[in-house]
Write an enzyme that holds these catalytic residues in place. Structure first.
Site, PDB file in Angstrom:
ATOM      1  N   ALA A 105      53.425  17.334 -12.646  1.00 10.05           N
ATOM      2  CA  ALA A 105      54.064  18.075 -11.771  1.00 10.05           C
ATOM      3  C   ALA A 105      53.872  18.091 -10.361  1.00 10.05           C
ATOM      4  O   ALA A 105      52.606  17.593 -10.253  1.00 10.05           O
ATOM      5  CB  ALA A 105      53.716  19.785 -12.339  1.00 10.05           C
ATOM      6  N   ASP A 106      54.626  17.960  -9.574  1.00  9.57           N
ATOM      7  CA  ASP A 106      54.442  17.992  -8.141  1.00  9.57           C
ATOM      8  C   ASP A 106      53.973  19.229  -7.586  1.00  9.57           C
ATOM      9  O   ASP A 106      53.285  19.155  -6.312  1.00  9.57           O
ATOM     10  CB  ASP A 106      55.532  17.455  -7.426  1.00  9.57           C
ATOM     11  CG  ASP A 106      55.488  15.666  -7.644  1.00  9.57           C
ATOM     12  OD1 ASP A 106      55.263  14.797  -6.764  1.00  9.57           O
ATOM     13  OD2 ASP A 106      55.811  15.425  -8.867  1.00  9.57           O
ATOM     14  N   ARG A 107      54.358  20.089  -8.194  1.00 11.53           N
ATOM     15  CA  ARG A 107      54.091  21.673  -7.503  1.00 11.53           C
ATOM     16  C   ARG A 107      54.491  22.715  -8.663  1.00 11.53           C
ATOM     17  O   ARG A 107      55.314  22.428  -9.608  1.00 11.53           O
ATOM     18  CB  ARG A 107      55.140  22.036  -6.361  1.00 11.53           C
ATOM     19  CG  ARG A 107      54.804  23.189  -5.717  1.00 11.53           C
ATOM     20  CD  ARG A 107      55.729  23.590  -4.617  1.00 11.53           C
ATOM     21  NE  ARG A 107      55.863  22.877  -3.599  1.00 11.53           N
ATOM     22  CZ  ARG A 107      55.336  23.016  -2.403  1.00 11.53           C
ATOM     23  NH1 ARG A 107      54.961  23.859  -1.961  1.00 11.53           N
ATOM     24  NH2 ARG A 107      55.530  21.756  -1.659  1.00 11.53           N
TER      25      ARG A 107
ATOM     26  N   ALA B  70      58.005  22.064 -10.188  1.00 13.75           N
ATOM     27  CA  ALA B  70      58.849  20.921  -9.697  1.00 13.75           C
ATOM     28  C   ALA B  70      58.257  19.544 -10.330  1.00 13.75           C
ATOM     29  O   ALA B  70      57.064  19.292 -10.233  1.00 13.75           O
ATOM     30  CB  ALA B  70      58.916  20.761  -8.346  1.00 13.75           C
TER      31      ALA B  70
END
Length: 325
Positions: A212-214, A222
């Site tokens: 996950a990037d966020r 995200a």
């Protein structure tokens, strides 16, 4: 909201923060500053610029906030000089590299243990994991997040097989994850993105683990485009879906995934392969680099360096741990 960016030089949320901060190390070492306030201003301005480079991954912003505060604290020391301030900044930024590897190994341990417990694994039975994009040594300081979980299962001799998607259109799975799996001699198979449903149906997949990037306050995440559809497929096939990421990827300032800015990549990534055009002239393209997976589809949990939590639990858990938020 979409943002079009022209280049893609560094990828992987942890790596973005590490490379960004280490670039500041390179710059401050060659700069001549007249006083310590000038050093602090230089670092703060550079960090702000770096944050603007990749809006979807929150790790760079997390690092910027922490190091801006650290620099302000360092220059208040009575014995501070330009050289001592520079040295302490360098040491702090270099420590990010070591800390990230330790964090990844903790994620790998917690994730592997949780997956084995979740599926009721016992004896000599082994698991099969499906992953997406690249979340290994090439996306972090080393070891990896989701790929770190796979590595740990392999070390424990509990991994039967790993399946990785090619991850179109930039092919991070085919180019990077496949390379890491082969390099570490982990039994693995590369699949096209549109084979995921059939693989879940026929290959006895134990769990899906992505990065996950966020991660936002309600647990929405995200990640690389294609993650959302994998979560939907996993839900249908009753396969636990896990997200593995460090707590630096958590963003308590955004309530839901609808607030996350999604980068849109250049059309060329879809239109060309090895500089050979593969799509018809005149066709329009939609090329988002990320999508958002709703919290309710993360059925396995979110794997962090502190343990595995349900999306609903994560915010309160992190809030209670040393004022992380």
């Amino acid at each position: 909201m979409a943002l079009t960016l022209p280049k893609f030089r560094v990828r992987g949320a942890p790596a973005i923060a590490i490379v960004g901060c280490l670039s500041i190390v390179v710059e401050i070492l060659k700069e001549n500053f007249s006083d310590i306030e000038q050093v602090a201003k230089f670092v703060e301005e550079k960090l702000k610029y770096l944050v603007s480079s990749r809006p979807t991954a929150v790790n760079m912003n997390d690092a910027a906030v922490k190091f801006t505060a650290l620099v302000k604290k360092i220059i208040l020391e009575t014995s501070a000089t330009v050289e001592s301030v520079k040295q302490k900044i360098v040491e702090a930024l270099e420590k990010m590299f070591e800390d990230d590897i330790a964090t990844n190994k903790a994620i790998g341990q917690y994730g592997a243990e949780c997956i084995l417990l979740r599926i009721g694994q016992s004896g000599d039975n082994q698991v099969r994991i499906l992953t997406h994009c690249n979340t290994g040594s090439l996306a972090t300081a080393g070891y990896g997040t989701a790929l770190g979980v796979i590595r740990k299962l392999h070390e424990m001799k509990k991994l039967d097989h790993a399946f990785c998607t090619e991850t179109r259109p930039y092919n991070q799975g085919a180019r990077l994850t496949a390379y890491e799996l082969v390099f570490d001699k982990i039994p693995a198979t590369l699949i096209c993105d549109d084979m995921a449903a059939m693989v879940m149906q026929t290959k006895d997949i134990s769990a899906v683990v992505t990065g996950a990037d966020r991660v936002v306050k309600n647990g929405d995440t995200a990640n690389k485009i294609g993650t959302y559809q994998l979560a939907i497929l996993a839900k249908y096939h009753n396969i636990p879906f896990f997200v593995a990421c460090p707590t630096t990827s958590f963003d308590p300032c955004k309530e839901t995934g609808e607030e996350i800015i999604i980068e849109e990549r250049p059309d060329r990534e879809m239109l060309y392969l090895n500089d050979i055009r593969i799509a018809a002239e005149g066709i329009q393209c939609f090329n988002p680099a990320f999508d958002v997976t709703p919290a309710q589809l993360i059925t396995g949990g979110i794997i962090t360096e502190f343990g595995v939590f349900s999306p609903e639990q994560l915010y309160e858990e992190l809030k209670s741990r040393n004022n992380l938020l």
